[in-house]
Design an enzyme around this catalytic site. Structure first.
Site, PDB file in Angstrom:
ATOM      1  N   ARG A 100      12.029  -5.142   6.658  1.00  0.00           N
ATOM      2  CA  ARG A 100      12.640  -4.916   5.352  1.00  0.00           C
ATOM      3  C   ARG A 100      14.150  -5.150   5.336  1.00  0.00           C
ATOM      4  NH1 ARG A 100      13.267   0.368   2.876  1.00  0.00           N
ATOM      5  NH2 ARG A 100      13.401   0.272   0.608  1.00  0.00           N
ATOM      6  N   ALA A 112       2.946   1.877   3.041  1.00  0.00           N
ATOM      7  CA  ALA A 112       4.154   1.034   3.044  1.00  0.00           C
ATOM      8  C   ALA A 112       5.277   1.698   2.259  1.00  0.00           C
ATOM      9  CB  ALA A 112       3.848  -0.339   2.462  1.00  0.00           C
ATOM     10  N   HIS A 146       5.998   6.502  -2.305  1.00  0.00           N
ATOM     11  CA  HIS A 146       7.342   7.011  -2.601  1.00  0.00           C
ATOM     12  C   HIS A 146       7.255   8.498  -2.943  1.00  0.00           C
ATOM     13  CE1 HIS A 146       8.186   2.724  -4.300  1.00  0.00           C
ATOM     14  NE2 HIS A 146       8.354   2.753  -3.001  1.00  0.00           N
ATOM     15  N   CYS A 183       0.822  -1.208   0.000  1.00  0.00           N
ATOM     16  CA  CYS A 183       0.000   0.000   0.000  1.00  0.00           C
ATOM     17  C   CYS A 183       0.863   1.269   0.000  1.00  0.00           C
ATOM     18  CB  CYS A 183      -0.934  -0.003   1.197  1.00  0.00           C
ATOM     19  SG  CYS A 183      -0.067   0.195   2.761  1.00  0.00           S
TER      20      CYS A 183
END
Ligand code: CFM
Length: 539
Positions: A92, A61, A191, A58
């Site tokens: 991660r 995230a 991002h 999503c």
């Protein structure tokens, strides 16, 4: 069944209802280099259809986990239900190293406002203010980033107003991010939102000068499995000053000071191209696409940097480092290549690695027969030359586009127009350019955007590749089908894979995986006679 990619493509979508079949068909292409230099058009960065099991994550995230997660001293506070924070916590493998034991590192903490029903009904702003205060009293960070999860947007909590108020009260840099999970079609939107957040709130705040000759920022490198550590060492040996990394092993101060660099190296184009573009517009720092995944690729990148700085001494040092490192690489590569030559790989991951990691496979003689991104855009597949023709759809319009102008005092072009023209003329430099995944692939390979679980199964059954590269959600289903699965997000438990040393690690790991037969001996649960728990209970 035929392995002709055009036939396979039809087979993959055959099960879908008509409309979906049409849509998925446009998200699958067979590679081909046309005479005019173009590659086929691929539909991407569009919503996943309901009912499809996607690999995607999503928007939250992408913002919290990907871009801000690896910064160790910006305190990441998640405004939302506890699950959103918990599932974005230490998953991660982005590593960090503090200079000493007392330097702050908040990455080990899972900070959340832990919203409850009551906050959803009556609003969560009060709780957020208290959480900011509590976090400040506990950790005394320089900066706090507040991340919005889906319910925050739905109930209308104003994280930005809270951030402003608390910033004034506590006297530190606190800012909010409207990165609700649903805000875009994938983590890619996150991002972009995070890039805007960095640009508006951090980049350019620290004017400390550096008198080093070759100053760079490394953008889009997140220190997964220690990749960033390897690269830091290479830069040091070459005499290149790395001002900051966005955002592996990074600190608040390094990012605040990043506008003092003279070149931005863009590793993962998808996640960070926005910051690179904005820094060039505001401060005059040019950017260049690079790739440190693969030993030859690393050597090529270092030569590109030396070429940009036009310095004979730097070029010489770079050649020396390459020569020293390549001797070890060649020794491993020769052994591994002999064992892996001709084997096949499939890569379905993220928005950049499905391209970069093809280089590593090529270096040991393996062939990529199918690849795709989870959330790449057309430019990541076809190259940035398609950008002017792209239509902005409603989902992309949802994300703020910042208007950036040259800074009246601080804009300083790092290269003359002549130098820029020369660099742009050298196609191998990828100066302010990215040629995308498909141009580097052989003809007649399958490229599939946002691969579904059904399509994964059919691909594996039809081609039986020697290795399938994806993530944790796919890993065990793939292995139960008898095929080894390499996680290209977390590297499983391995890495680093970047730079020269990383390439050696990757070659050895892949050799072990493709030459070990263990998965082919597996009888998957759906073929075994073992009774399911409910069948046992019914007996
Ligand atoms: Fe860039 Fe990444 Fe990737 Fe990415 Fe990611 Fe990642 Fe990735 Mo997982 S920033 S696009 S959102 S290279 S977390 S470090 S591995 S999907 S291919």
């Amino acid at each position: 069944m035929s392995k002709d990619p055009r036939v396979v493509k039809d087979e993959l979508v055959q099960i879908y209802p008509k409309k979906l079949r049409q849509k998925r068909s446009e998200q699958m292409v067979v590679t081909e280099h046309r005479e005019d230099g173009s590659v086929p058009v691929i539909k991407s960065n569009v919503r996943t259809s309901p009912g499809i099991i996607t690999q995607r994550g999503c928007t939250y995230a992408g913002c919290k986990g990907v871009i801000f997660g690896p910064t160790r001293d910006i305190l990441n506070l998640v405004h939302g239900p506890i699950g959103c924070s918990f599932y974005a916590w230490l998953t991660r493998r982005n590593q960090t190293r503090t200079p000493n034991e007392t330097a702050p590192n908040f990455m080990n903490y899972c900070l959340s406002t832990d919203m409850q029903e009551e906050n959803i009904v009556f609003g969560g702003e009060k709780k957020l203010k208290l959480a900011v205060k509590e976090a400040y009293e506990l950790f005394h960070p320089k900066s706090i980033a507040i991340f919005s999860t889906c319910p925050v947007g739905l109930i209308g909590d104003d994280v930005h107003a809270v951030a402003r108020e608390m910033s004034a009260e506590l006297g530190i840099n606190i800012f909010g991010l409207s990165c609700e999970g649903y805000r875009g079609v994938s983590q890619s939107a996150g991002h972009h939102i995070a890039n805007n957040g960095l640009f508006k709130n951090i980049i350019g705040l620290d004017e400390t000068p550096h008198d080093d000759k070759f100053k760079i920022n490394l953008l889009g490198e997140y220190n997964i499995g220690g990749d960033g550590f390897v690269l830091e060492e290479i830069f040091k040996r070459c005499g290149i000053k790395q001002i900051s990394t966005f955002s592996g092993n990074s600190t608040y101060d390094s990012m605040a000071n990043s506008h003092t660099a003279d070149l931005n190296l863009v590793m993962c184009h998808r996640s960070i191209n926005y910051a690179a573009e904005m820094m060039e517009k505001k401060f005059g720092i040019p950017w260049m696409k690079v790739n440190f995944i693969g030993a030859d690729a690393t050597a090529k990148t270092l030569r590109k940097i030396a070429q940009y700085f036009e310095d004979a001494e730097l070029a010489e040092r770079v050649e020396q480092v390459i020569a020293e490192e390549m001797a070890t690489v060649e020794a491993t590569r020769a052994v591994v290549k002999a064992r892996c030559q001709g084997k096949t790989a499939m890569l379905f991951v993220g928005g950049s690695r499905a391209h970069h990691y093809q280089t590593l496979f090529t270096e040991i003689g393996m062939k990529t027969i199918a690849a795709g991104y989870e959330f790449g855009h057309r430019d990541d597949y076809e190259g940035r030359n398609v950008l002017p023709g792209l239509k902005v759809d409603a989902d992309s319009r949802n994300i703020e586009e910042l208007t950036v102008v040259p800074d009246p005092e601080r804009y300083r072009p790092r290269r003359t127009p002549d130098q820029v023209a020369k660099l742009e003329g050298l196609s191998e430099m990828e100066f302010r350019d990215y040629i995308g995944m498909m141009k580097e692939m052989e003809d007649d390979q399958l490229v599939i955007d946002d691969l579904s679980h059904h399509e994964t199964e059919r691909l594996l059954e039809i081609y039986k590749p020697d290795i399938f590269c994806a993530g944790i959600k796919e890993k065990y289903a793939v292995q139960k089908m008898g095929i080894p699965c390499k996680q290209l997000h977390s590297y499983d438990y391995g890495g680093p894979y970047a730079g020269f040393r990383g390439a050696i690690n990757f070659f050895n790991d892949i050799d072990r995986m493709v030459n070990m037969k263990i998965w082919s001996y597996v009888t998957p649960p759906w073929q075994s006679k073992t009774k399911l728990p409910e069948e046992v209970a019914a007996d």
